[in-house]
Design an enzyme around this catalytic site. Structure first.
Site, PDB file in Angstrom:
ATOM      1  N   CYS A 157      16.116  48.433  61.445  1.00 54.34           N
ATOM      2  CA  CYS A 157      15.860  47.044  61.056  1.00 54.34           C
ATOM      3  C   CYS A 157      16.922  46.526  60.093  1.00 54.34           C
ATOM      4  O   CYS A 157      16.603  45.751  59.179  1.00 54.34           O
ATOM      5  CB  CYS A 157      14.477  46.875  60.442  1.00 54.34           C
ATOM      6  SG  CYS A 157      13.160  47.273  61.574  1.00 54.34           S
ATOM      7  N   HIS A 211      17.032  44.744  54.772  1.00 50.51           N
ATOM      8  CA  HIS A 211      16.144  44.950  55.918  1.00 50.51           C
ATOM      9  C   HIS A 211      15.913  43.565  56.548  1.00 50.51           C
ATOM     10  O   HIS A 211      15.920  42.559  55.829  1.00 50.51           O
ATOM     11  CB  HIS A 211      14.831  45.522  55.377  1.00 50.51           C
ATOM     12  CG  HIS A 211      13.832  45.914  56.412  1.00 50.51           C
ATOM     13  ND1 HIS A 211      13.030  45.010  57.049  1.00 50.51           N
ATOM     14  CD2 HIS A 211      13.492  47.131  56.912  1.00 50.51           C
ATOM     15  CE1 HIS A 211      12.229  45.650  57.893  1.00 50.51           C
ATOM     16  NE2 HIS A 211      12.497  46.942  57.826  1.00 50.51           N
ATOM     17  N   LYS A 221       4.341  52.557  52.252  1.00 51.69           N
ATOM     18  CA  LYS A 221       5.539  53.337  51.913  1.00 51.69           C
ATOM     19  C   LYS A 221       5.364  54.088  50.600  1.00 51.69           C
ATOM     20  O   LYS A 221       6.218  54.850  50.181  1.00 51.69           O
ATOM     21  CB  LYS A 221       6.759  52.420  51.846  1.00 51.69           C
ATOM     22  CG  LYS A 221       7.110  51.810  53.206  1.00 51.69           C
ATOM     23  CD  LYS A 221       8.427  51.096  53.164  1.00 51.69           C
ATOM     24  CE  LYS A 221       8.609  50.143  54.325  1.00 51.69           C
ATOM     25  NZ  LYS A 221       8.990  50.822  55.574  1.00 51.69           N
ATOM     26  N   ASP A 252      13.064  42.590  47.045  1.00 45.97           N
ATOM     27  CA  ASP A 252      12.378  43.427  48.016  1.00 45.97           C
ATOM     28  C   ASP A 252      12.315  44.836  47.431  1.00 45.97           C
ATOM     29  O   ASP A 252      13.334  45.522  47.352  1.00 45.97           O
ATOM     30  CB  ASP A 252      13.164  43.403  49.337  1.00 45.97           C
ATOM     31  CG  ASP A 252      12.632  44.420  50.339  1.00 45.97           C
ATOM     32  OD1 ASP A 252      11.686  45.154  50.005  1.00 45.97           O
ATOM     33  OD2 ASP A 252      13.180  44.469  51.458  1.00 45.97           O
ATOM     34  N   GLN A 259      11.520  49.839  49.196  1.00 45.89           N
ATOM     35  CA  GLN A 259      12.077  51.191  49.135  1.00 45.89           C
ATOM     36  C   GLN A 259      12.324  51.652  47.707  1.00 45.89           C
ATOM     37  O   GLN A 259      12.865  52.725  47.492  1.00 45.89           O
ATOM     38  CB  GLN A 259      13.401  51.271  49.923  1.00 45.89           C
ATOM     39  CG  GLN A 259      13.260  51.073  51.398  1.00 45.89           C
ATOM     40  CD  GLN A 259      12.317  52.051  52.072  1.00 45.89           C
ATOM     41  OE1 GLN A 259      11.937  53.069  51.505  1.00 45.89           O
ATOM     42  NE2 GLN A 259      11.938  51.740  53.288  1.00 45.89           N
TER      43      GLN A 259
HETATM   44  C1  LIG Z   1      13.926  47.709  52.361  1.00 47.90           C
HETATM   45  C2  LIG Z   1      12.753  47.324  53.206  1.00 47.90           C
HETATM   46  N1  LIG Z   1      12.251  46.093  53.109  1.00 47.90           N
HETATM   47  C3  LIG Z   1      11.207  45.700  53.841  1.00 47.90           C
HETATM   48  C4  LIG Z   1      10.610  46.529  54.745  1.00 47.90           C
HETATM   49  C5  LIG Z   1       9.482  46.014  55.559  1.00 47.90           C
HETATM   50  O1  LIG Z   1       8.305  46.640  55.251  1.00 47.90           O
HETATM   51  P1  LIG Z   1       7.013  46.353  56.115  1.00 47.90           P
HETATM   52  O2  LIG Z   1       7.338  46.768  57.512  1.00 47.90           O
HETATM   53  O3  LIG Z   1       5.964  47.191  55.504  1.00 47.90           O
HETATM   54  O4  LIG Z   1       6.738  44.897  56.032  1.00 47.90           O
HETATM   55  C6  LIG Z   1      11.095  47.818  54.895  1.00 47.90           C
HETATM   56  C7  LIG Z   1      10.484  48.721  55.894  1.00 47.90           C
HETATM   57  O5  LIG Z   1      11.113  49.585  56.439  1.00 47.90           O
HETATM   58  C8  LIG Z   1      12.193  48.226  54.112  1.00 47.90           C
HETATM   59  O6  LIG Z   1      12.699  49.451  54.235  1.00 47.90           O
END
Ligand SMILES: Cc1ncc(COP(=O)(O)O)c(C=O)c1O
Lengths: 409, 127
Positions: free
Chosen positions: A367, A118, A225, A199, A202
């Site tokens: 993203c 992401h 999430k 990260d 997900q």
């Molecule tokens: C794999 C992953 N990392 C990071 C994020 C970013 O999360 P946030 O928008 O809550 O900062 C997302 C959000 O879609 C994501 O899917």
């Protein structure tokens, strides 16, 4: 077995939108009544600021706030002081990039990440490399959407100069779940000094994680999430590293002493929590964690495997090769996050026509532009499933896609 | 099913776009795109004394962006260039007679922006 029909009843959004088929939990999950009630409780019963109040409702708010930290720390098997509350995953990752990254990454060093990230686990490292004269190395995927990170690859990519290794546990587009534990042990063997960042945005909504077992230095995730409120994120970091890191932001709450001449900082986690936090949100997160634990991750896993299997079976039956889903087919290697193309139909049109049937999906690059470039796609349509989604929801999607074909063909 | 924006007329304009193609050596041309979804429209326009002599477009995109470009070229061909330059986004949207969410309005305006960009002397490329 998880009873998704029963679970659905806990989510007021689904009660208030009777025919809604919500298939966008990867963007944000719905909130159970229990979480909403908790937020309401804070604002109605003890909506005071935390930490400094010498009066009952402030002490109550502080206790709820710190209880959340305890519950979150136990949830991932960490220490209480290792849990830092942020705004979201993005801020958690930026915190590392600014407070630690800018100290340790220098000219000629490198950072390793992957093409399936992401943007929030990609751009902060790319920017850091630009600023400090380091290079960004990007692990690739194979045709099945699986990360290419076996020992041979890692032996080439990870060097003495690899200061940070940043990887997602699960892709928000491919659904792929990466075997992070074994990857981390390989990285450590090659370079024990590399800082390892995961990260988990997900991953954590779907699976249990144990930070002691997995072996990373930092993990980041978002409350919203995992059924919690928006505006709250978590950064877990090893205490030994947090203690020596510079603060991210300066101001209230994060100091020990301030004089005209100088300031000393509080200990972690407070050193990294400048300013009044999102108190209601943090307290709401506690209920989300408790709710997930009550449902049980074993049940969640089984339920999601069932969805994955049923989804692939029905898509194949109804559309054959007209619908192409990216990422692995094997339900053990993936989450119920399905990004796909459908003939030459534009993802915007697919999403719009599905919306006319009250089916909420997402269209775009999610993203993850580097990943879409890697897949030679500009955009995909993404349907993602969670604990409140049923087999009937898969069927609604199938019927919706049939209508898409009828309209656009 | 609620009312659909994918009415027959829209689908028809998508499948058989009017004024689709290229003008060789056009007086004005332009290109606009939406990097988020990859939609792209190229516009070719001939103008004589403020009157639109010909208007053609090429491009690829979603149903809404192609169909609305087709509809707008039909309507705007009958107008004066100076009139078109005075049109606002809202004017163009109301001409289209479809109800769109803010997110999709960008798709629907892609063709309009291409037309305006072509004929506004400052941005268009006068051959
Ligand atoms: C794999 C992953 N990392 C990071 C994020 C970013 O999360 P946030 O928008 O809550 O900062 C997302 C959000 O879609 C994501 O899917």
């Amino acid at each position: 077995m998880l009873n998704a029909d029963q679970v659905k009843k806990d989510f007021p959004v689904l009660r208030n939108n009777k025919s809604l088929v919500y298939l966008d939990s990867t963007a944000t999950a719905l909130k159970p009544y229990r979480v909403i009630k908790k937020i309401d409780e804070y604002y109605k019963k003890y909506s005071a600021n935390v930490f400094r109040g010498i009066y009952r409702i402030s002490e109550k708010a502080t206790k709820e706030f710190e209880d959340t930290r305890s519950i979150v720390s136990k949830f991932i098997n960490a220490e209480h002081e290792e849990i830092i509350f942020t705004r979201n995953t993005t801020e958690s990752l930026n915190l590392i990039a600014y407070s630690l990254g800018r100290e340790v990454v220098g000219n000629g060093d490198n950072i390793v990440t992957s093409v399936m990230e992401h943007h929030s686990n990609f751009v902060p490292w790319q920017m850091l490399c630009f600023e400090n004269g380091a290079s960004l190395k990007v692990l690739d995927i194979n045709e099945n959407g699986l990360l290419q990170a076996d020992r041979k690859v890692l032996n080439k990519v990870i060097t003495r100069k690899t200061k940070i290794f940043a990887l997602t546990c699960a892709s928000n587009v491919l659904g792929t779940i990466n075997p992070v534990k074994s990857i981390i042990s390989d990285v450590r063997r090659i370079n024990p000094n590399t800082i390892i960042v995961l990260d988990c945005a997900q991953y954590i909504p779907h699976s249990k994680i144990d930070v002691k077992e997995i072996g990373a230095d930092f993990i980041a995730f978002s409350s919203h999430k995992m059924l919690g409120p928006t505006g709250v994120g978590v950064l877990w970091g090893k205490k030994s590293i947090l203690e020596h890191m510079m603060p991210f932001q300066f101001g209230g709450e994060m100091i020990e002493q301030v004089s005209l001449q100088k300031t000393t900082f509080a200990k972690p986690p407070f050193k990294f929590e400048a300013g009044t936090p999102h108190i209601a949100g943090v307290i709401g997160l506690k209920e989300a964690v408790l709710y997930l634990q009550d449902v049980g991750f074993d049940k969640i896993k089984k339920h999601e495997e069932k969805i994955v299997k049923y989804f692939f079976k029905r898509i194949q039956e109804e559309f054959g090769n007209d619908v192409k889903v990216v990422g692995p087919k094997n339900s053990e290697l993936r989450s119920p996050i399905f990004s796909f193309t459908f003939l030459n139909f534009h993802p915007h049109d697919i999403a719009q026509i599905l919306d006319e049937e009250n089916i909420a999906v997402r269209a775009g690059h999610h993203c993850a532009m580097p990943l879409h470039q890697r897949l030679s796609l500009i955009a995909t349509t993404r349907a993602s499933f969670y604990i409140y989604n049923t087999i009937e929801d898969v069927e609604s999607l199938i019927q919706g896609l049939k209508r898409v074909k009828k309209v656009l063909r | 099913m609620s009312d659909t924006i994918y009415r027959e007329i829209i689908i028809d304009h998508y499948k058989n776009p009017r004024n689709f193609g290229k003008i060789k050596n056009p007086d004005f041309k332009s290109e606009v795109s939406n990097p988020l979804c990859g939609d792209k429209i190229k516009m070719f326009i001939n103008i004589e004394d403020d009157k639109i002599r010909d208007m053609k477009f090429m491009g690829c995109g979603c149903v809404i962006s192609i169909a609305t470009a087709s509809i707008l070229t039909e309507k705007l061909k009958a107008m004066k260039a100076s009139e078109i330059l005075r049109m606002s986004n809202d004017d163009a949207l109301s001409m289209l007679e479809i109800k769109l969410s803010p997110n999709r309005q960008k798709c629907a305006l892609l063709g309009f922006w291409a037309i305006k960009k072509a004929i506004s002397g400052s941005h268009g490329v006068k051959k």
